[in-house]
Design a protein around this motif. Structure first.
Motif, PDB file in Angstrom:
ATOM      1  N   ILE A  13       4.080  12.456   8.581  1.00  0.00           N
ATOM      2  CA  ILE A  13       3.863  11.035   8.361  1.00  0.00           C
ATOM      3  C   ILE A  13       2.827  10.877   7.253  1.00  0.00           C
ATOM      4  O   ILE A  13       1.969  11.730   7.055  1.00  0.00           O
ATOM      5  N   SER A  14       2.925   9.785   6.558  1.00  0.00           N
ATOM      6  CA  SER A  14       1.995   9.492   5.465  1.00  0.00           C
ATOM      7  C   SER A  14       0.664   9.036   6.042  1.00  0.00           C
ATOM      8  O   SER A  14       0.595   8.471   7.132  1.00  0.00           O
ATOM      9  N   PHE A  15      -0.404   9.282   5.287  1.00  0.00           N
ATOM     10  CA  PHE A  15      -1.725   8.829   5.708  1.00  0.00           C
ATOM     11  C   PHE A  15      -2.525   8.435   4.481  1.00  0.00           C
ATOM     12  O   PHE A  15      -2.091   8.614   3.352  1.00  0.00           O
ATOM     13  N   THR A  16      -3.709   7.888   4.707  1.00  0.00           N
ATOM     14  CA  THR A  16      -4.574   7.456   3.620  1.00  0.00           C
ATOM     15  C   THR A  16      -5.882   8.250   3.662  1.00  0.00           C
ATOM     16  O   THR A  16      -6.314   8.666   4.736  1.00  0.00           O
ATOM     17  N   ASN A  17      -6.469   8.455   2.510  1.00  0.00           N
ATOM     18  CA  ASN A  17      -7.767   9.127   2.442  1.00  0.00           C
ATOM     19  C   ASN A  17      -8.899   8.115   2.366  1.00  0.00           C
ATOM     20  O   ASN A  17      -9.954   8.386   1.838  1.00  0.00           O
ATOM     21  N   SER A  18      -8.690   6.952   2.913  1.00  0.00           N
ATOM     22  CA  SER A  18      -9.670   5.881   2.913  1.00  0.00           C
ATOM     23  C   SER A  18     -10.889   6.266   3.746  1.00  0.00           C
ATOM     24  O   SER A  18     -10.795   7.023   4.710  1.00  0.00           O
ATOM     25  N   LEU A  81      -4.193  -1.682   3.736  1.00  0.00           N
ATOM     26  CA  LEU A  81      -3.666  -0.427   3.196  1.00  0.00           C
ATOM     27  C   LEU A  81      -3.131   0.459   4.321  1.00  0.00           C
ATOM     28  O   LEU A  81      -2.002   0.958   4.250  1.00  0.00           O
ATOM     29  N   ALA A  82      -3.929   0.657   5.359  1.00  0.00           N
ATOM     30  CA  ALA A  82      -3.478   1.468   6.493  1.00  0.00           C
ATOM     31  C   ALA A  82      -2.233   0.851   7.128  1.00  0.00           C
ATOM     32  O   ALA A  82      -1.292   1.562   7.492  1.00  0.00           O
ATOM     33  N   PHE A  83      -2.214  -0.478   7.235  1.00  0.00           N
ATOM     34  CA  PHE A  83      -1.066  -1.169   7.835  1.00  0.00           C
ATOM     35  C   PHE A  83       0.209  -0.937   7.022  1.00  0.00           C
ATOM     36  O   PHE A  83       1.280  -0.720   7.596  1.00  0.00           O
ATOM     37  N   SER A  84       0.096  -0.976   5.699  1.00  0.00           N
ATOM     38  CA  SER A  84       1.292  -0.757   4.869  1.00  0.00           C
ATOM     39  C   SER A  84       1.828   0.662   5.052  1.00  0.00           C
ATOM     40  O   SER A  84       3.046   0.870   5.082  1.00  0.00           O
ATOM     41  N   ILE A  85       0.944   1.629   5.219  1.00  0.00           N
ATOM     42  CA  ILE A  85       1.378   3.013   5.453  1.00  0.00           C
ATOM     43  C   ILE A  85       1.963   3.143   6.854  1.00  0.00           C
ATOM     44  O   ILE A  85       2.980   3.824   7.051  1.00  0.00           O
ATOM     45  N   LEU A  86       1.364   2.485   7.830  1.00  0.00           N
ATOM     46  CA  LEU A  86       1.895   2.460   9.191  1.00  0.00           C
ATOM     47  C   LEU A  86       3.325   1.927   9.187  1.00  0.00           C
ATOM     48  O   LEU A  86       4.238   2.537   9.753  1.00  0.00           O
ATOM     49  N   LYS A  87       3.515   0.811   8.527  1.00  0.00           N
ATOM     50  CA  LYS A  87       4.844   0.187   8.440  1.00  0.00           C
ATOM     51  C   LYS A  87       5.854   1.151   7.802  1.00  0.00           C
ATOM     52  O   LYS A  87       6.965   1.328   8.300  1.00  0.00           O
ATOM     53  N   LYS A  88       5.440   1.790   6.717  1.00  0.00           N
ATOM     54  CA  LYS A  88       6.296   2.766   6.036  1.00  0.00           C
ATOM     55  C   LYS A  88       6.660   3.911   6.982  1.00  0.00           C
ATOM     56  O   LYS A  88       7.823   4.333   7.049  1.00  0.00           O
ATOM     57  N   ASN A  89       5.674   4.427   7.723  1.00  0.00           N
ATOM     58  CA  ASN A  89       5.929   5.532   8.658  1.00  0.00           C
ATOM     59  C   ASN A  89       6.943   5.137   9.725  1.00  0.00           C
ATOM     60  O   ASN A  89       7.867   5.892  10.026  1.00  0.00           O
ATOM     61  N   ILE A  90       6.795   3.946  10.283  1.00  0.00           N
ATOM     62  CA  ILE A  90       7.703   3.474  11.333  1.00  0.00           C
ATOM     63  C   ILE A  90       9.128   3.342  10.791  1.00  0.00           C
ATOM     64  O   ILE A  90      10.095   3.781  11.427  1.00  0.00           O
TER      65      ILE A  90
END
Length: 148
Positions: A13-18, A81-90
C-alpha cells in the motif's frame, strides 16, 4: 508498506513520508491481531465486527482489518494528503464495499455520532504529540458508541 495477513497478504500500500503521519509497523499490527483473535477477553469473530479507525493515516490498520474480512471499517482522517493516499489504497485494493472514508477532524466526527452508530473495535493511532485522543475516548465512553 505491506499487508501482513488475510486476502490481501503481501500486497503493498502507498504511504506518505509526512512528519504528521507515520506507518504502523508490521510487528505491531501482528500483535494487535493476535490479541483481537486469540485474547482471553477480546476474542472477535472478525467478519461480524465494525471497526472505527480514527487518525487512520493511509489506512494500514483498517486495510489490515479488511484483508481479514471484517464486516465494516470507517476510516476517519483529518490530513488531506494522508486521506488522498488512503482513498487511493482502498480503490486499488477494490475494498470499497465495506468501507466509509471520512475527511474530518476526529473530535468533530465523534461528537456527531449517536447511539445508532456503535462499533465493536476502535483503533486510535494519533500523531505522537497529539493528546486529544484522551478526550476522544471520553466522548466515546460518554456517548456509549461501543457494542458489548
Amino acid at each position: 508498506m505491506r499487508i501482513i495477513g488475510g486476502r490481501f497478504k503481501g500486497r503493498k500500500i502507498s504511504f506518505t513520508n509526512s512528519s504528521t503521519t507515520r506507518p504502523l509497523r508490521d510487528y505491531v499490527k501482528e500483535n494487535i491481531f493476535n490479541i483481537i483473535s486469540h485474547g482471553k477477553n477480546t476474542k472477535f469473530v472478525l467478519d461480524k465486527i465494525s471497526v472505527l479507525d480514527l487518525y487512520s493515516g493511509v489506512g494500514s490498520f483498517g486495510i489490515e482489518c479488511l484483508s481479514r474480512n471484517v464486516g465494516k471499517v470507517v476510516f476517519v482522517e483529518r490530513d488531506p494528503l494522508a486521506f488522498s493516499i488512503l482513498k487511493k489504497n482502498i480503490f486499488e485494493l477494490k475494498a470499497v464495499n465495506n468501507t466509509k472514508l471520512i475527511l474530518e477532524n476526529i473530535e468533530s466526527f465523534i461528537k456527531k455520532l449517536d447511539e445508532k452508530n456503535k462499533f465493536d473495535l476502535f483503533f486510535l493511532d494519533p500523531p505522537y504529540k497529539d493528546n486529544s485522543y484522551l478526550e476522544i475516548i471520553k466522548i466515546i465512553k460518554k456517548k456509549k458508541l461501543f457494542k458489548k
